[in-house]
Design a protein around this motif. Structure first.
Motif, short mmCIF file in Angstrom:
data_model
loop_
_atom_site.label_atom_id
_atom_site.label_comp_id
_atom_site.label_asym_id
_atom_site.label_seq_id
_atom_site.Cartn_x
_atom_site.Cartn_y
_atom_site.Cartn_z
N MET A 1 0.84 -1.19 0.00
CA MET A 1 0.00 0.00 0.00
C MET A 1 0.88 1.24 0.00
O MET A 1 1.86 1.32 0.73
N ASN A 2 0.52 2.19 -0.85
CA ASN A 2 1.18 3.49 -0.86
C ASN A 2 0.21 4.53 -0.33
O ASN A 2 -0.91 4.66 -0.85
N LEU A 3 0.61 5.24 0.70
CA LEU A 3 -0.23 6.28 1.27
C LEU A 3 0.40 7.63 0.97
O LEU A 3 1.54 7.89 1.35
N HIS A 4 -0.34 8.47 0.26
CA HIS A 4 0.14 9.79 -0.12
C HIS A 4 -0.68 10.86 0.61
O HIS A 4 -1.88 10.69 0.83
N GLU A 5 -0.02 11.95 0.94
CA GLU A 5 -0.68 13.02 1.68
C GLU A 5 -0.37 14.36 1.02
O GLU A 5 0.78 14.64 0.67
N PHE A 6 -1.40 15.18 0.83
CA PHE A 6 -1.24 16.45 0.14
C PHE A 6 -2.01 17.55 0.85
O PHE A 6 -3.10 17.31 1.39
N SER A 7 -1.48 18.76 0.79
CA SER A 7 -2.29 19.93 1.10
C SER A 7 -3.07 20.30 -0.16
O SER A 7 -2.73 19.87 -1.27
N GLY A 8 -4.12 21.08 0.00
CA GLY A 8 -4.96 21.41 -1.14
C GLY A 8 -4.20 22.03 -2.30
O GLY A 8 -4.37 21.63 -3.47
N SER A 9 -3.31 22.98 -2.00
CA SER A 9 -2.63 23.69 -3.09
C SER A 9 -1.56 22.85 -3.77
O SER A 9 -1.07 23.22 -4.84
N GLN A 10 -1.19 21.72 -3.17
CA GLN A 10 -0.23 20.84 -3.83
C GLN A 10 -0.83 20.10 -5.01
O GLN A 10 -0.11 19.67 -5.91
N VAL A 11 -2.14 19.94 -5.00
CA VAL A 11 -2.77 19.14 -6.05
C VAL A 11 -3.85 19.87 -6.84
O VAL A 11 -4.25 19.41 -7.91
N VAL A 12 -4.31 21.02 -6.35
CA VAL A 12 -5.44 21.70 -6.98
C VAL A 12 -5.09 23.16 -7.26
O VAL A 12 -4.47 23.83 -6.43
N CYS A 13 -5.50 23.63 -8.43
CA CYS A 13 -5.47 25.05 -8.77
C CYS A 13 -6.91 25.55 -8.82
O CYS A 13 -7.84 24.78 -9.09
N PHE A 14 -7.11 26.83 -8.59
CA PHE A 14 -8.46 27.37 -8.68
C PHE A 14 -8.42 28.78 -9.26
O PHE A 14 -7.40 29.46 -9.23
N GLU A 15 -9.54 29.18 -9.81
CA GLU A 15 -9.72 30.54 -10.29
C GLU A 15 -11.18 30.92 -10.13
O GLU A 15 -12.06 30.05 -10.03
N ASN A 16 -11.44 32.20 -10.06
CA ASN A 16 -12.80 32.69 -9.99
C ASN A 16 -13.28 33.04 -11.39
O ASN A 16 -12.60 33.76 -12.12
N SER A 17 -14.43 32.51 -11.75
CA SER A 17 -15.02 32.74 -13.06
C SER A 17 -16.46 33.21 -12.87
O SER A 17 -17.07 32.93 -11.83
N PRO A 18 -17.03 33.91 -13.84
CA PRO A 18 -18.43 34.32 -13.71
C PRO A 18 -19.33 33.11 -13.48
O PRO A 18 -19.17 32.08 -14.15
N GLU A 210 -4.98 10.45 13.23
CA GLU A 210 -5.73 9.23 13.48
C GLU A 210 -6.21 8.60 12.18
O GLU A 210 -6.19 7.38 12.00
N THR A 211 -6.65 9.44 11.25
CA THR A 211 -7.12 8.94 9.95
C THR A 211 -5.97 8.29 9.19
O THR A 211 -6.13 7.22 8.58
N ARG A 212 -4.82 8.91 9.26
CA ARG A 212 -3.63 8.33 8.60
C ARG A 212 -3.33 6.95 9.16
O ARG A 212 -3.06 6.01 8.40
N ARG A 213 -3.40 6.81 10.47
CA ARG A 213 -3.10 5.52 11.09
C ARG A 213 -4.11 4.46 10.68
O ARG A 213 -3.76 3.30 10.43
N VAL A 214 -5.40 4.83 10.60
CA VAL A 214 -6.42 3.88 10.19
C VAL A 214 -6.15 3.39 8.78
O VAL A 214 -6.19 2.19 8.49
N LEU A 215 -5.88 4.31 7.87
CA LEU A 215 -5.64 3.92 6.47
C LEU A 215 -4.40 3.05 6.36
O LEU A 215 -4.38 2.06 5.59
N GLN A 216 -3.36 3.39 7.09
CA GLN A 216 -2.15 2.57 7.06
C GLN A 216 -2.41 1.15 7.55
O GLN A 216 -1.80 0.19 7.07
N HIS A 217 -3.36 1.02 8.46
CA HIS A 217 -3.65 -0.30 9.05
C HIS A 217 -4.51 -1.17 8.15
O HIS A 217 -4.33 -2.39 8.10
N VAL A 218 -5.45 -0.55 7.41
CA VAL A 218 -6.45 -1.37 6.72
C VAL A 218 -6.20 -1.54 5.23
O VAL A 218 -6.77 -2.45 4.61
N ILE A 219 -5.37 -0.69 4.62
CA ILE A 219 -5.18 -0.76 3.17
C ILE A 219 -3.93 -1.56 2.85
O ILE A 219 -2.86 -1.32 3.41
N HIS A 220 -4.06 -2.50 1.92
CA HIS A 220 -2.96 -3.37 1.55
C HIS A 220 -2.74 -3.32 0.04
O HIS A 220 -3.63 -3.01 -0.71
#
Length: 220
Positions: A1-18, A210-220
């Motif tokens: 299992m590979n567990l990846h962690e990101f902040s919002g701006s590491q993976v998403v761009c945004f702009e305001n449009s009408p 806590e969420t990270r620990r749960v995912l590390q435990h259950v995902i294979h």
């Protein structure tokens, strides 16, 4: 299992449009995957978690592409849409009548409710592949002070965890069933406030750690 962690701006761009004609004025946010993401960390079947201010708010599954469970792009297929629906700011967000009724009943004077009430009902409810829900709309209302002025700091209050399951040499139908069953079990156990069928007033309180620990435990 590979567990990846990101902040919002590491993976998403945004702009305001009408906003779309007939939609509320606050529906002006367009989100897209950040360019240059490594395909190896955003593709393939797995379980993901979304946190806000380091508290779990949503759990979901990603099954890659039909016929290619190691493919797809979770940022494009899931996370950009979730940001739109959880903030209620997404330009393509639509709101079913059940959610509209719940909002107007619980928060009749709130800007989200009044904005939807004053919008074109046909436009607001038209499915554009980015459908909000009662729990997601309630989350937006409760955090509207921050979400109404969405900026990079707001985006980085969202954190994303992505546990990729090993899909090589596995039968696709078996893999899909296993991931779906795991998602159902984790939602029932952790009760994130933005998931459907969860009583938001009795939602679980799991930290990012806590969420990270749960995912590390259950995902294979």
């Amino acid at each position: 299992m590979n567990l990846h962690e990101f902040s919002g701006s590491q993976v998403v761009c945004f702009e305001n449009s009408p906003p779309l004609e007939g939609n509320p004025a606050f529906g002006d946010l367009s989100c897209s995957p950040r360019h240059g993401l490594d395909d190896r960390v955003v593709a393939g079947a797995g379980i993901y978690a979304i946190c806000f201010d380091s508290q779990l708010i949503y759990l979901g599954k990603f099954l890659g592409k039909r016929g290619n469970p190691a493919g797809g792009n979770i940022v494009d297929a899931r996370w950009t849409k979730h940001l739109g629906t959880m903030t209620m700011r997404g330009r393509r967000v639509s709101v079913p009548q059940r959610t509209i009724d719940a909002l107007l009943h619980a928060y009749p004077a709130h800007p989200v409710a009044t904005g939807i009430r004053n919008a074109d009902a046909d436009v607001v409810s038209r499915d554009r592949g980015c459908v909000s829900s009662v729990n997601r709309a309630r989350f937006a209302v409760r955090h509207w002070e921050a979400l109404s002025a969405f900026n990079r700091e707001t985006l980085d209050r969202f954190q994303f965890l992505y546990g990729q399951v090993q899909s090589q040499d596995r039968v696709e139908s078996h893999l899909r069933r296993e991931v779906s069953a795991l998602e159902s079990r984790l939602v029932k156990q952790m009760r994130p406030c933005c998931n459907g069928h969860v009583d938001a007033d009795a939602a679980g309180r799991f930290s990012l750690e806590e969420t990270r620990r749960v995912l590390q435990h259950v995902i294979h």
